[in-house]
Design a protein around this motif. Structure first.
Motif, PDB file in Angstrom:
ATOM      1  N   TYR A  85       0.814  -1.214   0.000  1.00 29.48           N
ATOM      2  CA  TYR A  85       0.000   0.000   0.000  1.00 29.48           C
ATOM      3  C   TYR A  85       0.852   1.270   0.000  1.00 29.48           C
ATOM      4  O   TYR A  85       0.305   2.371   0.061  1.00 29.48           O
ATOM      5  N   ARG A  86       2.161   1.111  -0.057  1.00 35.43           N
ATOM      6  CA  ARG A  86       3.052   2.268   0.065  1.00 35.43           C
ATOM      7  C   ARG A  86       3.965   2.393  -1.152  1.00 35.43           C
ATOM      8  O   ARG A  86       5.156   2.648  -1.035  1.00 35.43           O
TER       9      ARG A  86
ATOM     10  N   ASN B 108     -10.934   1.025   2.957  1.00 37.51           N
ATOM     11  CA  ASN B 108      -9.892   1.518   2.057  1.00 37.51           C
ATOM     12  C   ASN B 108      -9.773   3.025   2.187  1.00 37.51           C
ATOM     13  O   ASN B 108     -10.757   3.722   2.477  1.00 37.51           O
TER      14      ASN B 108
ATOM     15  N   GLN C  56      -4.847  -3.488  -3.322  1.00 36.06           N
ATOM     16  CA  GLN C  56      -3.769  -4.005  -4.170  1.00 36.06           C
ATOM     17  C   GLN C  56      -3.360  -5.423  -3.790  1.00 36.06           C
ATOM     18  O   GLN C  56      -2.651  -6.086  -4.550  1.00 36.06           O
ATOM     19  N   ASN C  57      -3.789  -5.890  -2.616  1.00 43.34           N
ATOM     20  CA  ASN C  57      -3.449  -7.241  -2.168  1.00 43.34           C
ATOM     21  C   ASN C  57      -4.410  -8.295  -2.734  1.00 43.34           C
ATOM     22  O   ASN C  57      -4.267  -9.481  -2.426  1.00 43.34           O
TER      23      ASN C  57
ATOM     24  N   THR D 268       0.085   6.235   2.397  1.00 41.51           N
ATOM     25  CA  THR D 268      -0.577   4.932   2.311  1.00 41.51           C
ATOM     26  C   THR D 268      -1.790   5.061   1.396  1.00 41.51           C
ATOM     27  O   THR D 268      -2.661   5.904   1.629  1.00 41.51           O
ATOM     28  N   TRP D 269      -1.801   4.246   0.349  1.00 36.26           N
ATOM     29  CA  TRP D 269      -2.910   4.203  -0.606  1.00 36.26           C
ATOM     30  C   TRP D 269      -3.471   2.784  -0.540  1.00 36.26           C
ATOM     31  O   TRP D 269      -3.054   1.893  -1.274  1.00 36.26           O
ATOM     32  N   LYS D 270      -4.389   2.552   0.388  1.00 41.06           N
ATOM     33  CA  LYS D 270      -4.933   1.220   0.624  1.00 41.06           C
ATOM     34  C   LYS D 270      -6.126   1.024  -0.305  1.00 41.06           C
ATOM     35  O   LYS D 270      -7.237   1.486  -0.044  1.00 41.06           O
TER      36      LYS D 270
END
Length: 202
Positions: free
Chosen positions: A7-8, A93, A167-168, A162-164
């Motif tokens: 997220y980074r 998010n 992406q996981n 942090t851009w949650k």
């Protein structure tokens, strides 16, 4: 903020651009007892954040010192049903950028310059509306108001972003969640958050 490196991935330039576009954040300093915090608009120029605070604000009285400016963006609840995958759980998010550095009071003689930078920054966003400037204020009234506030500068020593944005998850699941979130009702700026989930920073 979430520590997962996935997220980074946004670089400093993207994080700074995001913070500058938002234009306001929560300025935090440590103190005896609970941390101090003040919501404030700001501008970023040459690696520094410029802002002003009412003199009676506890944050203003606590400076100089190390500070954290928290700039938040779109955020929202993500239902596990939207992924189209089994064994998922709810999450939240968001985009958040933290600017860390030394907060210092500026001489009172620099206040008008800081105020002009701030009003120019935000008035420019309202074009084609004719820009408001401090010159429209009676000088005596402007001076009276200026006596109540103080200019500050935050030297940016480090940037945490942090851009949650799921992406996981597999791309198909992330895009499906973006569609569900865009039609959702829990959070802030959900359409923008969904757009970022469709194309997260690499």
């Amino acid at each position: 903020m979430h520590p997962n490196p996935i997220y980074r991935q946004a670089d400093d330039a993207l994080n700074l651009a995001f913070a500058a576009r938002q234009g306001a954040g929560l300025l935090c300093l440590s103190a005896d007892g609970a941390p101090l915090a003040a919501q404030t608009p700001f501008v970023i120029r040459d690696g520094h954040v410029f802002l002003h605070l009412v003199r009676s604000n506890p944050v203003a009285r606590a400076a100089p010192g190390p500070a954290r400016l928290i700039v938040t963006g779109p955020q929202g609840y993500v239902s596990p049903d939207w992924y189209g995958m089994e064994h998922q759980v709810p999450t939240w998010n968001y985009v958040s950028v933290h600017l860390l550095g030394q907060l210092e009071p500026l001489p009172q003689g620099e206040l008008r310059h800081v105020l002009d930078m701030l009003s120019e920054e935000f008035e420019t966003r309202l074009l084609p509306k004719p820009a408001w400037t401090a010159d429209k204020m009676p000088a005596e009234a402007m001076e009276r108001l200026m006596r109540m506030i103080q200019p500050f500068r935050l030297h940016i020593d480090s940037i945490e972003g942090t851009w949650k944005l799921a992406q996981n998850k597999p791309e198909e699941a992330r895009l499906a969640a973006a569609e569900g979130l865009a039609a959702g009702h829990t959070g802030l700026d959900l359409a923008e958050l969904a757009a970022l989930m469709r194309d997260p920073p690499a």
